[in-house]
Design a protein around this motif. Structure first.
Motif, PDB file in Angstrom:
ATOM      1  N   ILE A  34      -0.808  -1.933   3.246  1.00 26.46           N
ATOM      2  CA  ILE A  34      -0.415  -3.107   4.035  1.00 26.46           C
ATOM      3  C   ILE A  34       1.097  -3.279   4.020  1.00 26.46           C
ATOM      4  N   TRP A  35       1.701  -3.151   2.838  1.00 34.88           N
ATOM      5  CA  TRP A  35       3.145  -3.374   2.739  1.00 34.88           C
ATOM      6  C   TRP A  35       3.944  -2.283   3.440  1.00 34.88           C
ATOM      7  N   GLN A  36       3.396  -1.093   3.517  1.00 36.46           N
ATOM      8  CA  GLN A  36       4.071  -0.040   4.274  1.00 36.46           C
ATOM      9  C   GLN A  36       4.088  -0.375   5.761  1.00 36.46           C
ATOM     10  N   LYS A  37       3.004  -0.982   6.249  1.00 33.50           N
ATOM     11  CA  LYS A  37       2.961  -1.419   7.646  1.00 33.50           C
ATOM     12  C   LYS A  37       3.914  -2.590   7.880  1.00 33.50           C
ATOM     13  N   VAL A  38       4.004  -3.488   6.901  1.00 36.44           N
ATOM     14  CA  VAL A  38       4.962  -4.595   6.996  1.00 36.44           C
ATOM     15  C   VAL A  38       6.379  -4.043   7.091  1.00 36.44           C
ATOM     16  N   SER A  39       6.674  -3.055   6.273  1.00 36.52           N
ATOM     17  CA  SER A  39       7.998  -2.437   6.295  1.00 36.52           C
ATOM     18  C   SER A  39       8.290  -1.826   7.661  1.00 36.52           C
ATOM     19  N   ASP A  40       7.314  -1.136   8.228  1.00 32.63           N
ATOM     20  CA  ASP A  40       7.493  -0.514   9.553  1.00 32.63           C
ATOM     21  C   ASP A  40       7.823  -1.556  10.619  1.00 32.63           C
ATOM     22  N   SER A  41       7.198  -2.729  10.499  1.00 41.53           N
ATOM     23  CA  SER A  41       7.395  -3.765  11.517  1.00 41.53           C
ATOM     24  C   SER A  41       8.739  -4.471  11.397  1.00 41.53           C
ATOM     25  N   LEU A  42       9.461  -4.199  10.295  1.00 40.82           N
ATOM     26  CA  LEU A  42      10.744  -4.872  10.057  1.00 40.82           C
ATOM     27  C   LEU A  42      11.954  -4.007  10.427  1.00 40.82           C
ATOM     28  N   LYS A  43      11.704  -2.887  11.070  1.00 46.14           N
ATOM     29  CA  LYS A  43      12.805  -1.977  11.409  1.00 46.14           C
ATOM     30  C   LYS A  43      13.858  -2.642  12.282  1.00 46.14           C
ATOM     31  N   ASN A  44      13.417  -3.432  13.259  1.00 48.15           N
ATOM     32  CA  ASN A  44      14.372  -4.107  14.147  1.00 48.15           C
ATOM     33  C   ASN A  44      15.212  -5.145  13.413  1.00 48.15           C
ATOM     34  N   ASP A  45      14.684  -5.626  12.277  1.00 48.09           N
ATOM     35  CA  ASP A  45      15.443  -6.584  11.463  1.00 48.09           C
ATOM     36  C   ASP A  45      16.323  -5.881  10.437  1.00 48.09           C
ATOM     37  N   LYS A  46      16.327  -4.541  10.502  1.00 45.74           N
ATOM     38  CA  LYS A  46      17.107  -3.723   9.555  1.00 45.74           C
ATOM     39  C   LYS A  46      16.741  -4.045   8.102  1.00 45.74           C
ATOM     40  N   ILE A  47      15.431  -4.173   7.890  1.00 47.22           N
ATOM     41  CA  ILE A  47      14.901  -4.405   6.549  1.00 47.22           C
ATOM     42  C   ILE A  47      13.906  -3.297   6.227  1.00 47.22           C
ATOM     43  N   LYS A  48      14.045  -2.711   5.048  1.00 43.04           N
ATOM     44  CA  LYS A  48      13.110  -1.698   4.586  1.00 43.04           C
ATOM     45  C   LYS A  48      12.505  -2.154   3.269  1.00 43.04           C
ATOM     46  N   ILE A  49      11.214  -1.904   3.111  1.00 44.00           N
ATOM     47  CA  ILE A  49      10.539  -2.285   1.876  1.00 44.00           C
ATOM     48  C   ILE A  49      10.043  -1.044   1.163  1.00 44.00           C
ATOM     49  N   ASP A  50      10.492  -0.859  -0.064  1.00 50.74           N
ATOM     50  CA  ASP A  50       9.957   0.187  -0.929  1.00 50.74           C
ATOM     51  C   ASP A  50       8.798  -0.416  -1.716  1.00 50.74           C
ATOM     52  N   VAL A  51       7.674   0.273  -1.719  1.00 50.15           N
ATOM     53  CA  VAL A  51       6.477  -0.246  -2.382  1.00 50.15           C
ATOM     54  C   VAL A  51       6.245   0.514  -3.689  1.00 50.15           C
ATOM     55  N   LYS A  52       6.164  -0.234  -4.788  1.00 47.58           N
ATOM     56  CA  LYS A  52       5.905   0.365  -6.095  1.00 47.58           C
ATOM     57  C   LYS A  52       4.517  -0.031  -6.566  1.00 47.58           C
ATOM     58  N   LEU A  53       3.673   0.962  -6.797  1.00 48.40           N
ATOM     59  CA  LEU A  53       2.289   0.716  -7.202  1.00 48.40           C
ATOM     60  C   LEU A  53       2.173   0.689  -8.724  1.00 48.40           C
ATOM     61  N   PHE A  54       1.613  -0.410  -9.257  1.00 45.81           N
ATOM     62  CA  PHE A  54       1.383  -0.559 -10.690  1.00 45.81           C
ATOM     63  C   PHE A  54      -0.112  -0.365 -10.974  1.00 45.81           C
ATOM     64  N   SER A  55      -0.436   0.027 -12.199  1.00 47.41           N
ATOM     65  CA  SER A  55      -1.833   0.307 -12.536  1.00 47.41           C
ATOM     66  C   SER A  55      -2.574  -0.905 -13.092  1.00 47.41           C
ATOM     67  N   GLY A  56      -1.844  -1.948 -13.461  1.00 45.42           N
ATOM     68  CA  GLY A  56      -2.484  -3.145 -14.011  1.00 45.42           C
ATOM     69  C   GLY A  56      -1.757  -4.391 -13.581  1.00 45.42           C
ATOM     70  N   TYR A  57      -1.930  -5.480 -14.334  1.00 43.88           N
ATOM     71  CA  TYR A  57      -1.350  -6.773 -13.963  1.00 43.88           C
ATOM     72  C   TYR A  57      -0.210  -7.212 -14.874  1.00 43.88           C
ATOM     73  N   THR A  58       0.114  -6.426 -15.896  1.00 44.33           N
ATOM     74  CA  THR A  58       1.019  -6.940 -16.933  1.00 44.33           C
ATOM     75  C   THR A  58       2.502  -6.662 -16.689  1.00 44.33           C
ATOM     76  N   GLU A  59       2.824  -5.725 -15.810  1.00 43.47           N
ATOM     77  CA  GLU A  59       4.217  -5.302 -15.668  1.00 43.47           C
ATOM     78  C   GLU A  59       4.963  -5.936 -14.488  1.00 43.47           C
ATOM     79  N   GLU A  60       4.234  -6.379 -13.472  1.00 39.58           N
ATOM     80  CA  GLU A  60       4.874  -6.796 -12.233  1.00 39.58           C
ATOM     81  C   GLU A  60       5.761  -8.028 -12.382  1.00 39.58           C
ATOM     82  N   ASN A  61       5.298  -9.031 -13.108  1.00 33.31           N
ATOM     83  CA  ASN A  61       6.107 -10.238 -13.267  1.00 33.31           C
ATOM     84  C   ASN A  61       7.340 -10.019 -14.141  1.00 33.31           C
TER      85      ASN A  61
END
Length: 280
Positions: free
Chosen positions: A50-77
């Motif tokens: 989903i976030w890769q598609k969001v990134s694609d849709s933001l090209k005209n706004d000159k915004i790119k999103i790199d998506v980092k996949l985590f294996s659990g819930y403890t590291e993201e925050n």
């Protein structure tokens, strides 16, 4: 000695000019491109897509999103708090509130993403009504998802929570057991592997899709979002950011790019529900 000093001074000057030229070239390239990159942390392949598609849709706004996949819930925050991430998209409101409280942080959120079905799974019974005294039921060991599991057990008539239980209760908030089950709190990403050892387990949907390769509709014996009136808004998933970035203009654009009919359609196709008002 004087000759060497002059040579050294000349070399320093040459390196200084070269460095300035290099810095100037880098700055020029960045200015010419003008694309700003932000990193978002997610906890499932579904959200990564989903976030890769969001990134694609933001090209005209000159915004790119790199998506980092985590294996659990403890590291993201922690990664968001220390600046390793710019945003994360894996948790609901209750989880974030609990993280802030326990870690004395002030992370916040800019908007809703999904509300994910939370199901009860079993290799041994076909219906929650088959639960009997002595059966073991596994729940996530984090306070928020564990609380959601307990609310579901109350909705099923297995337990009764205390009248003053918080919105996200703990085992100590159980007033009585209508069926004397044994509740086992297990780390969320380990619940699938625990399933053979218990009668039933409440498992977060991302682990169901990623580890069991199925869906709640196909495999769960109970899904709490089939009874939305009994599911608190605390369990709506969010896009979390640092407090100082809450009103960042680029993040408003990112939220708008997420909350679109196209993304809502993708969410519905993956058995989740859009958590924002899709009628606007």
């Amino acid at each position: 000695m004087k000759k060497w000093t002059k040579v050294a001074t000349g070399l320093i000057a040459i390196f200084a000019v070269a460095s300035l030229a290099a810095c100037g070239a880098k700055k020029s390239d960045a200015s010419k491109d003008g694309v700003k990159t932000y990193t978002v942390g997610v906890a499932s392949d579904q959200q990564k897509e989903i976030w890769q598609k969001v990134s694609d849709s933001l090209k005209n706004d000159k915004i790119k999103i790199d998506v980092k996949l985590f294996s659990g819930y403890t590291e993201e925050n922690p990664a968001l708090a220390d600046g390793s991430l710019d945003l994360n998209s894996f948790q609901h409101v209750a989880y974030l509130n609990n993280y802030n409280k326990e870690n004395k942080k002030d992370l916040t959120y800019i908007g809703y993403t999904i509300i994910s079905p939370f199901g009860l799974y079993s290799d041994k019974i076909k219906d929650p009504k088959e639960l009997k005294d002595g059966d073991k039921v596994a729940i996530p060991n984090d306070p928020t998802n564990g609380g959601r599991a307990l609310q579901a057990l109350q909705a099923l008539g297995v337990i009764k929570l205390k009248a003053d239980a918080p919105e996200s209760p703990d085992v100590k908030d159980i007033a009585s057991y209508k069926t004397k089950i044994e509740i086992k709190a297990i780390q969320a990403d380990q619940l699938v592997s625990t399933l053979p050892d218990v009668t039933a387990a409440f498992i977060n949907t991302n682990y169901v899709t990623d580890q069991l390769h199925t869906t709640p509709k196909k495999s769960a014996i109970y899904i709490d979002t089939d009874h939305l009136d009994k599911v608190s808004e605390l369990y709506k998933n969010i896009i979390a950011v640092r407090k100082e970035d809450k009103n960042k203009e680029d993040f408003k654009k990112i939220l708008k790019a997420y909350q679109t009919p196209e993304i809502a359609k993708i969410i519905k196709s993956t058995n989740d529900y859009p958590a924002w008002d899709t009628t606007k």
